[in-house]
Scaffold this motif. Structure first.
Motif, PDB file in Angstrom:
ATOM      1  N   TRP A  85       1.240  -1.297  -0.172  1.00 51.90           N
ATOM      2  CA  TRP A  85      -0.632  -0.279   0.598  1.00 51.90           C
ATOM      3  C   TRP A  85       1.127   1.717   0.165  1.00 51.90           C
ATOM      4  O   TRP A  85       1.776   1.634   0.405  1.00 51.90           O
ATOM      5  CB  TRP A  85      -1.131   0.171   1.591  1.00 51.90           C
ATOM      6  CG  TRP A  85      -2.004   1.064   1.415  1.00 51.90           C
ATOM      7  CD1 TRP A  85      -2.335   2.253   0.396  1.00 51.90           C
ATOM      8  CD2 TRP A  85      -1.645   2.348   2.902  1.00 51.90           C
ATOM      9  NE1 TRP A  85      -2.899   3.033   0.707  1.00 51.90           N
ATOM     10  CE2 TRP A  85      -2.689   2.855   2.341  1.00 51.90           C
ATOM     11  CE3 TRP A  85      -1.891   1.497   3.638  1.00 51.90           C
ATOM     12  CZ2 TRP A  85      -3.445   3.650   3.531  1.00 51.90           C
ATOM     13  CZ3 TRP A  85      -3.053   2.346   5.063  1.00 51.90           C
ATOM     14  CH2 TRP A  85      -3.176   3.263   4.136  1.00 51.90           C
ATOM     15  N   MET A  87       0.774   5.865  -0.706  1.00 51.55           N
ATOM     16  CA  MET A  87       0.163   7.012  -0.710  1.00 51.55           C
ATOM     17  C   MET A  87       1.290   8.196  -1.311  1.00 51.55           C
ATOM     18  O   MET A  87       2.056   7.922  -0.207  1.00 51.55           O
ATOM     19  CB  MET A  87      -0.367   6.825   1.169  1.00 51.55           C
ATOM     20  CG  MET A  87      -1.943   5.546   1.181  1.00 51.55           C
ATOM     21  SD  MET A  87      -1.751   6.781   3.134  1.00 51.55           S
ATOM     22  CE  MET A  87      -2.321   8.020   3.297  1.00 51.55           C
ATOM     23  N   SER A 106      -3.894   6.613  -3.349  1.00 52.95           N
ATOM     24  CA  SER A 106      -3.142   4.836  -2.805  1.00 52.95           C
ATOM     25  C   SER A 106      -3.252   4.163  -3.783  1.00 52.95           C
ATOM     26  O   SER A 106      -3.822   4.138  -5.190  1.00 52.95           O
ATOM     27  CB  SER A 106      -4.600   4.587  -1.755  1.00 52.95           C
ATOM     28  OG  SER A 106      -4.588   5.496  -0.460  1.00 52.95           O
ATOM     29  N   PRO A 114      -5.421  -1.993   2.554  1.00 52.47           N
ATOM     30  CA  PRO A 114      -4.499  -0.975   3.604  1.00 52.47           C
ATOM     31  C   PRO A 114      -4.353  -0.940   4.658  1.00 52.47           C
ATOM     32  O   PRO A 114      -4.020  -0.930   5.349  1.00 52.47           O
ATOM     33  CB  PRO A 114      -5.388   0.415   2.348  1.00 52.47           C
ATOM     34  CG  PRO A 114      -6.010  -0.238   2.835  1.00 52.47           C
ATOM     35  CD  PRO A 114      -6.832  -0.622   2.222  1.00 52.47           C
TER      36      PRO A 114
END
Length: 306
Positions: A85, A87, A106, A114
């Protein structure tokens, strides 16, 4: 070490002391994060507002920060790292009408989530940019009975507060999506918008409409944090647009295709634009093909009184 003026420090201390005792630790954590540089994009004035009791957030912000600047960001994908994950933030902080607005992208690896099922008091919109996303929901965070709804580009979901949920990358590869998450002035309203999936239709280019500009309503409803959350999609024909005007609510625009010109820049697809309440803004299409975008209007109770 972050530089801080005597006035700003005094304001933070006064607001902190005036706040409720049960929030002292979280407010002190904000100060620590600011001093360490983790909140570089948040000014000391903004920090003082965030530390104030929720009931006075909007009015305090209106006095101390009567008009935040507009901004826009190309929705860049997070750096390619071997993480399930990733971001990348476009914006996080208070606005003229919202106690907090979080806008980030994301990326999830195939089959990954996530986080576990969670719930929060703020509201959220998830907009897939590429790949396929499973939205997992349940009656409570400990439930093993999950409801799954799959969405992709051309759709988005609104999450109401306190609904247990998470996201999973479906399909054959990574999934990339935009998150808009906000807190406003929480109130007991009824009826309110339930958690829902919406589709963005392929509306045709304007055919001689005034200024070459057309819109289509997607939804409009009160929510727990807003007097009204409004969403529509717009199409601007080449050369079309609208003149500068000011709204008494914050606006977020997500460009889906084509190019628009606003804030002195030409902005393409997969970009987000923020128009702050009470500040003039306009838009036109300088390209040779239609431009299409989603508009979200955040109408707050406090703003409607001004």
């Amino acid at each position: 070490m972050v530089a801080i003026s005597g006035f700003a420090l005094a304001m933070v201390v006064v607001v902190g002391l005036a706040s409720r005792r049960d929030g002292v630790s979280s407010r002190m954590r904000l100060v620590q994060e600011k001093l360490s540089g983790d909140l570089a994009g948040v000014s000391w004035t903004e920090l003082a507002i965030r530390m104030a009791p929720g009931a006075v957030h909007t009015e305090l912000r209106r006095v101390l920060m009567p008009g935040l600047p507009h901004w826009w960001k190309k929705l860049e994908r997070p750096s390619r790292e071997e993480k399930p994950w990733r971001m990348a933030f476009a914006f996080e902080g208070p606005t003229t009408c919202l106690a907090k607005l979080d806008c980030h992208v994301s990326v999830l690896q195939q089959g990954k989530t996530p986080h576990d099922l969670h719930q929060h008091t703020d509201e959220e919109i998830i907009i897939p940019l590429s790949g396929t996303v499973d939205i997992l929901t349940a009656s409570d965070t400990g439930s093993s009975e999950l409801q799954v709804e799959t969405i992709q580009r051309g759709q988005f979901i609104y999450h109401a507060p306190r609904r247990p949920h998470t996201v999973r990358a479906a399909g054959d590869g990574e999934a990339t999506y935009l998150i808009l998450r906000w807190e406003g002035q929480l109130a007991d309203r009824s009826p309110v918008l339930p958690s829902s999936v919406f589709s963005v239709s392929e509306i045709p280019p304007p055919d001689g409409a005034a200024r070459g500009f057309s819109t289509e309503l997607i939804f409009e409803s009160p929510t727990p944090h807003l007097e009204k959350l409004h969403c529509h999609q717009s199409t601007i024909a080449p050369g079309g647009g609208y003149d500068a005007h000011a709204d008494n609510y914050d606006v977020v625009i997500v460009v889906l295709e084509g190019v628009v010109e606003t804030l002195g820049e030409q902005i393409g697809a997969d970009s987000v634009i923020f128009y702050s309440a009470n500040r003039p803004h306009g838009m036109r299409n300088p390209g040779t093909s239609p431009a299409r975008y989603l508009t979200f209007e955040f109408h707050s109770d406090a703003a409607s009184d001004h």
